[in-house]
Each structure stands twice: as structure tokens, then as C-alpha cells.
Design an enzyme around this catalytic site. Structure first.
Site, PDB file in Angstrom:
ATOM      1  N   GLU A  46       0.859  -1.193   0.000  1.00 36.40           N
ATOM      2  CA  GLU A  46       0.000   0.000   0.000  1.00 36.40           C
ATOM      3  C   GLU A  46       0.896   1.245   0.000  1.00 36.40           C
ATOM      4  O   GLU A  46       1.933   1.264   0.666  1.00 36.40           O
ATOM      5  CB  GLU A  46      -0.855  -0.009   1.279  1.00 36.40           C
ATOM      6  CG  GLU A  46      -1.843   1.136   1.385  1.00 36.40           C
ATOM      7  CD  GLU A  46      -2.714   1.040   2.656  1.00 36.40           C
ATOM      8  OE1 GLU A  46      -2.220   0.557   3.689  1.00 36.40           O
ATOM      9  OE2 GLU A  46      -3.880   1.466   2.592  1.00 36.40           O
ATOM     10  N   LYS A 121      -9.889   0.978  -2.522  1.00 36.07           N
ATOM     11  CA  LYS A 121     -10.071   0.430  -1.168  1.00 36.07           C
ATOM     12  C   LYS A 121     -11.463   0.757  -0.636  1.00 36.07           C
ATOM     13  O   LYS A 121     -11.888   1.922  -0.647  1.00 36.07           O
ATOM     14  CB  LYS A 121      -9.004   1.038  -0.253  1.00 36.07           C
ATOM     15  CG  LYS A 121      -8.941   0.446   1.147  1.00 36.07           C
ATOM     16  CD  LYS A 121      -7.856   1.182   1.959  1.00 36.07           C
ATOM     17  CE  LYS A 121      -7.602   0.578   3.305  1.00 36.07           C
ATOM     18  NZ  LYS A 121      -6.637   1.376   4.107  1.00 36.07           N
ATOM     19  N   CYS A 162      -5.048  -3.644   2.700  1.00 35.52           N
ATOM     20  CA  CYS A 162      -4.817  -3.356   4.121  1.00 35.52           C
ATOM     21  C   CYS A 162      -6.025  -3.616   5.022  1.00 35.52           C
ATOM     22  O   CYS A 162      -6.374  -4.761   5.291  1.00 35.52           O
ATOM     23  CB  CYS A 162      -4.310  -1.915   4.240  1.00 35.52           C
ATOM     24  SG  CYS A 162      -3.472  -1.561   5.797  1.00 35.52           S
TER      25      CYS A 162
HETATM   26  O1  KGT Z   1      -3.323   6.355   2.844  1.00 35.74           O
HETATM   27  C1  KGT Z   1      -2.196   6.334   3.342  1.00 35.74           C
HETATM   28  O2  KGT Z   1      -1.410   7.290   3.353  1.00 35.74           O
HETATM   29  C2  KGT Z   1      -1.728   5.079   3.947  1.00 35.74           C
HETATM   30  N1  KGT Z   1      -2.842   4.291   4.289  1.00 35.74           N
HETATM   31  C3  KGT Z   1      -2.776   3.528   5.333  1.00 35.74           C
HETATM   32  O3  KGT Z   1      -1.761   3.432   5.948  1.00 35.74           O
HETATM   33  C4  KGT Z   1      -3.986   2.774   5.744  1.00 35.74           C
HETATM   34  C5  KGT Z   1      -5.055   3.771   6.141  1.00 35.74           C
HETATM   35  S1  KGT Z   1      -4.524   4.954   7.361  1.00 35.74           S
HETATM   36  N2  KGT Z   1      -3.637   1.910   6.820  1.00 35.74           N
HETATM   37  C6  KGT Z   1      -4.389   0.892   7.210  1.00 35.74           C
HETATM   38  O4  KGT Z   1      -5.437   0.600   6.623  1.00 35.74           O
HETATM   39  C7  KGT Z   1      -3.875   0.127   8.423  1.00 35.74           C
HETATM   40  C8  KGT Z   1      -4.859  -0.901   8.923  1.00 35.74           C
HETATM   41  C9  KGT Z   1      -4.393  -1.469  10.206  1.00 35.74           C
HETATM   42  O5  KGT Z   1      -3.326  -1.210  10.698  1.00 35.74           O
HETATM   43  C10 KGT Z   1      -5.277  -2.415  10.908  1.00 35.74           C
HETATM   44  O6  KGT Z   1      -6.319  -2.834  10.367  1.00 35.74           O
HETATM   45  O7  KGT Z   1      -4.941  -2.774  12.043  1.00 35.74           O
END
Ligand code: KGT
Length: 300
Positions: A46, A121, A162
Site C-alpha cells: 500500500e 479500497k 490493508c
Molecule cells: O493512505 C495512506 O497514506 C496510507 N494508508 C494507510 O496506511 C492505511 C489507512 S490509514 N492503513 C491501514 O489501513 C492500516 C490498517 C491497520 O493497521 C489495521 O487494520 O490494524
């Protein structure tokens, strides 16, 4: 029945930064290493091209998919190295739907550099605990459809990203409605939630869908505010971890005591679709599914 053939894949574990030029140079290097080892497909995590340091940066650096520079660059890398690439996700500009918003979008290009499809997503991650605060919904819109890509070197590939990992019926749709042989979870998991849940969720998704699960992960410290758990993984359809990239294994006193960023590297795995067939023959869950599984519940 098709003869089984083993396909070598690479799963790139990255510690992406806020410089696209740096991150794409790392990707170029890792893809060329993977190709020289005979890999047919490379899986990126990701946000492989950019771990932003602010919502503003996320919006400003967002791009069109497939018409933006990052997809173009990844296509050239794929063509030059004659490998397929799963571009885990990038921020796709969503201005036409809502000014100043993005989608978190994964895409696949083939070994000729042709764009094969994308997935936005669906589930957006928001968490507020003493150790982590993240609000993906501030910047990002949910996608509203699922995607499988057929005829990849590893059969039919089911796309997800993710946090989608926590929604098992999404993965079941990829398998039963989309015919997935392999489901991907390109990720940037947080360290504490990764320690608690990452491996067990990936193995569960592989076991229940009798698919390979390929999860390319961000790892290490990206910037002052953000670290990722790592542990990129390939899990077999019977649920064993076939290869793992490692990462943080303890979380002493977050976040200042985390070790420095782990180096970017490839994890290699052999994918034999014969194993998908064998797992499905052994335990016939597809045949045993029932409408009640997703139906009404009598609450007494
Ligand atoms: O968009 C961005 O800059 C990067 N995106 C992410 O890092 C994404 C959304 S903040 N991270 C996750 O989905 C972590 C899920 C997770 O850690 C869990 O389900 O426990």
C-alpha cells in the site's frame, strides 16, 4: 485438469518515504532483482510510491489511475523487466466526485506494461488509541466495487487493500463471485495492531477461502509520525506461512523507541496453483456453503 506449475513471485517490503522519486527508484531496483531471479510477478505494498506526511501532501500528490505518472512509471518498469506488477496502492485523485479527496487505489500491470485493472479500497481505517491515531476518512473516499484480474501468472488475482483484511465477506466475494486463486493485501499496518492481528488474519483469509494470500507490507519508520509493522507474507491455501519478511516484533514504549527503518527488500515465494486445487478437494467448503451463512438471524 491443468498440470500444476510453480511460479516464483517477489513481495517487496518497503519503508516508503515522502519522496516519490526515491520510492520509485527503490521499486525499480527491487523489480529488476526479482526479474533476474526468475520471478513472474512482483507485489508492492500500500502507498508504495508515497508515504505522505500530511493530508495536504496526500491530496496534492494524488494522481489519475491509469493516466498518471506513477502508473506510467510502474508500467515501464514492468515492460523493461518483463514481469507483472501489482501496484499495491497509490492515492488516486477523486476531484470529479469530491473536491480535495482521493481514493486509495490498487492496480495491476502486465509484463508488456499494459494496465489490467484497478480496485479502490472499500474499508477506510480510522483509529484513535494512546499509541496510534489515524484518520483515513479525512482524505479518502471508499471504493464501491470489487475487482479480480484473470490470467495473471498466478491465476485469478483478487484485489483488496490493508484494512479490508478485517472484512472476511469481501474476501469471500473475491473467491466465490470473482474466482480468485490468490488474494492480495498490500498494507501499511500499524505496529500495535499488526502485532495483535496481522498474521492470524492473513492465515484465516487463506484458510477460509482456500486461496494463496500475498501481503506486501510497509515496514519501519517512514517519518516522525508514522511506522509500519512489516512482516510481508505469502500464505498457502492450507494456511501455512510460506515466506515472511519479518519486521517489528516488539513494541516497547511507542513510538520513540522503535528501531530505525528496515531496509527495502524482496521476499520470495513459490506459488503452485495445484495447491489451491488440492486444498479445495480436501475440504469442500464451497459445496457446503449455505444461504443462511449470510442470512437473517433469529435474535431470541
Ligand atoms: O493512505 C495512506 O497514506 C496510507 N494508508 C494507510 O496506511 C492505511 C489507512 S490509514 N492503513 C491501514 O489501513 C492500516 C490498517 C491497520 O493497521 C489495521 O487494520 O490494524
Amino acid at each position: 485438469m491443468a498440470a500444476s506449475a510453480t511460479v516464483k513471485i517477489a513481495i517487496s517490503q518497503l519503508c516508503s518515504t515522502s519522496s516519490k522519486a526515491h520510492n520509485l527508484a527503490v521499486v525499480r531496483d527491487l523489480v529488476s532483482k526479482a526479474a533476474s531471479k526468475g520471478c513472474k510477478m512482483v507485489f508492492l505494498p500500500e502507498c508504495f510510491s508515497l508515504m505522505s506526511t500530511s493530508s495536504k501532501m496526500t491530496i496534492e500528490e494524488s494522481e489519475a489511475v491509469p493516466d498518471g505518472d506513477t502508473v506510467r512509471e510502474v508500467s515501464s518498469i514492468a515492460r523493461e523487466n518483463k514481469v507483472w506488477i501489482s501496484g499495491g496502492s497509490i492515492h488516486e485523485r477523486a476531484d470529479e466526485v469530491e473536491e480535495g479527496k482521493v481514493w486509495n487505489t490498487g492496480f495491476v500491470v502486465d509484463d508488456m506494461g499494459e494496465f489490467r485493472g484497478k480496485y479502490r479500497k472499500a474499508h477506510l481505517f480510522t483509529i484513535e488509541t494512546p499509541s496510534v491515531t489515524l484518520g483515513e476518512t479525512n482524505t479518502t473516499l471508499s471504493g464501491s466495487s470489487l475487482t479480480c484480474i484473470r490470467n495473471t501468472p498466478v491465476g485469478t488475482l483478487g484485489l483488496s487493500i490493508c484494512y479490508d483484511l478485517r472484512f472476511p465477506y469481501l474476501s469471500s466475494s473475491l473467491r466465490y463471485n470473482g474466482g480468485a486463486d490468490v488474494i492480495i493485501y498490500p498494507s501499511a499496518f500499524t505496529v500495535p495492531t499488526g502485532m495483535d492481528h496481522w498474521e492470524v488474519l492473513l492465515r484465516a483469509r487463506a484458510i477460509e477461502n482456500q486461496c494463496f494470500v500475498v501481503a506486501a507490507a510497509q515496514a519501519g519508520r517512514h517519518n516522525e509520525k508514522r511506522s509500519s509493522y512489516g512482516h510481508s507474507m505469502c500464505v498457502s491455501p492450507s494456511g501455512s506461512v510460506v515466506s515472511s519478511g519479518g519486521g517489528y516484533s516488539s513494541f516497547p514504549s511507542p513510538p520513540d523507541d522503535l528501531p530505525p527503518p528496515l531496509k527495502d527488500f524482496n521476499v520470495y515465494a513459490d506459488v503452485d496453483l495445484g495447491e489451491v486445487r488440492k486444498a479445495r478437494e480436501r475440504i469442500q467448503v464451497e459445496k457446503h456453503r449455505r444461504e443462511e451463512d449470510l442470512g437473517q438471524v433469529d435474535v431470541l
